[in-house]
Design a protein around this motif. Structure first.
Motif, mmCIF file in Angstrom:
data_model
loop_
_atom_site.group_PDB
_atom_site.id
_atom_site.type_symbol
_atom_site.label_atom_id
_atom_site.label_comp_id
_atom_site.label_asym_id
_atom_site.label_seq_id
_atom_site.Cartn_x
_atom_site.Cartn_y
_atom_site.Cartn_z
ATOM 1 N N PRO A 34 -73.220 -62.605 22.919
ATOM 2 C CA PRO A 34 -72.225 -61.594 22.577
ATOM 3 C C PRO A 34 -71.690 -61.795 21.149
ATOM 4 O O PRO A 34 -71.582 -62.925 20.669
ATOM 5 C CB PRO A 34 -71.108 -61.814 23.599
ATOM 6 N N LYS A 35 -71.363 -60.693 20.492
ATOM 7 C CA LYS A 35 -70.831 -60.777 19.129
ATOM 8 C C LYS A 35 -69.562 -61.625 19.093
ATOM 9 O O LYS A 35 -69.345 -62.403 18.164
ATOM 10 C CB LYS A 35 -70.544 -59.381 18.571
ATOM 11 N N THR A 37 -68.787 -64.178 20.895
ATOM 12 C CA THR A 37 -69.183 -65.590 20.937
ATOM 13 C C THR A 37 -69.646 -66.032 19.561
ATOM 14 O O THR A 37 -69.253 -67.091 19.057
ATOM 15 C CB THR A 37 -70.293 -65.823 21.972
ATOM 16 N N TYR A 38 -70.490 -65.207 18.929
ATOM 17 C CA TYR A 38 -70.985 -65.556 17.594
ATOM 18 C C TYR A 38 -69.817 -65.704 16.614
ATOM 19 O O TYR A 38 -69.749 -66.680 15.858
ATOM 20 C CB TYR A 38 -71.985 -64.512 17.057
ATOM 21 N N CYS A 39 -68.915 -64.753 16.627
ATOM 22 C CA CYS A 39 -67.762 -64.809 15.717
ATOM 23 C C CYS A 39 -66.919 -66.058 15.977
ATOM 24 O O CYS A 39 -66.469 -66.712 15.031
ATOM 25 C CB CYS A 39 -66.917 -63.558 15.846
ATOM 26 N N ASP A 40 -66.726 -66.387 17.240
ATOM 27 C CA ASP A 40 -65.980 -67.609 17.572
ATOM 28 C C ASP A 40 -66.670 -68.845 17.000
ATOM 29 O O ASP A 40 -66.020 -69.750 16.488
ATOM 30 C CB ASP A 40 -65.815 -67.759 19.087
ATOM 31 N N TRP A 41 -67.984 -68.889 17.079
ATOM 32 C CA TRP A 41 -68.722 -70.020 16.502
ATOM 33 C C TRP A 41 -68.540 -70.057 14.992
ATOM 34 O O TRP A 41 -68.259 -71.106 14.420
ATOM 35 C CB TRP A 41 -70.216 -69.897 16.792
ATOM 36 N N GLU A 42 -68.710 -68.906 14.349
ATOM 37 C CA GLU A 42 -68.649 -68.864 12.885
ATOM 38 C C GLU A 42 -67.252 -69.175 12.359
ATOM 39 O O GLU A 42 -67.105 -69.768 11.298
ATOM 40 C CB GLU A 42 -69.121 -67.503 12.379
ATOM 41 N N TYR A 43 -66.214 -68.763 13.090
ATOM 42 C CA TYR A 43 -64.844 -69.028 12.650
ATOM 43 C C TYR A 43 -64.316 -70.371 13.134
ATOM 44 O O TYR A 43 -63.181 -70.741 12.829
ATOM 45 C CB TYR A 43 -63.909 -67.906 13.109
ATOM 46 N N GLY A 44 -65.118 -71.105 13.906
ATOM 47 C CA GLY A 44 -64.705 -72.421 14.375
ATOM 48 C C GLY A 44 -63.749 -72.389 15.550
ATOM 49 O O GLY A 44 -63.142 -73.400 15.875
#
Length: 70
Positions: A34-35, A37-44
């Motif tokens: 999911p987008k 999830t990706y954003c959470d990974w990228e923003y730490g």
């Protein structure tokens, strides 16, 4: 002598995404996550397990090595 530190996953993820010229939306689709999830990974906000980190970065690297589709 101190061991060399690995870069933060979020930093590696974002730099790889930008290097191959993908948006967050296209990257999340390519990784089949999911987008949000990706954003959470990228923003730490969250970090996946080490094995998932390696797989995600390897998949992005492989995307860059494929020839463009007509």
């Amino acid at each position: 002598m101190k061991p060399k530190k690995k870069p933060l996953f979020r930093v590696s993820l974002k730099s790889e995404r930008k290097r191959i010229g993908l948006t967050q939306d296209k990257t999340s689709t390519a990784l089949a996550i999911p987008k949000r999830t990706y954003c959470d990974w990228e923003y730490g906000v969250s970090t996946p397990r080490e094995i998932t980190q390696e797989g995600a970065l390897a998949r992005l690297a492989a995307l860059n090595s494929k020839p463009p589709t007509p």
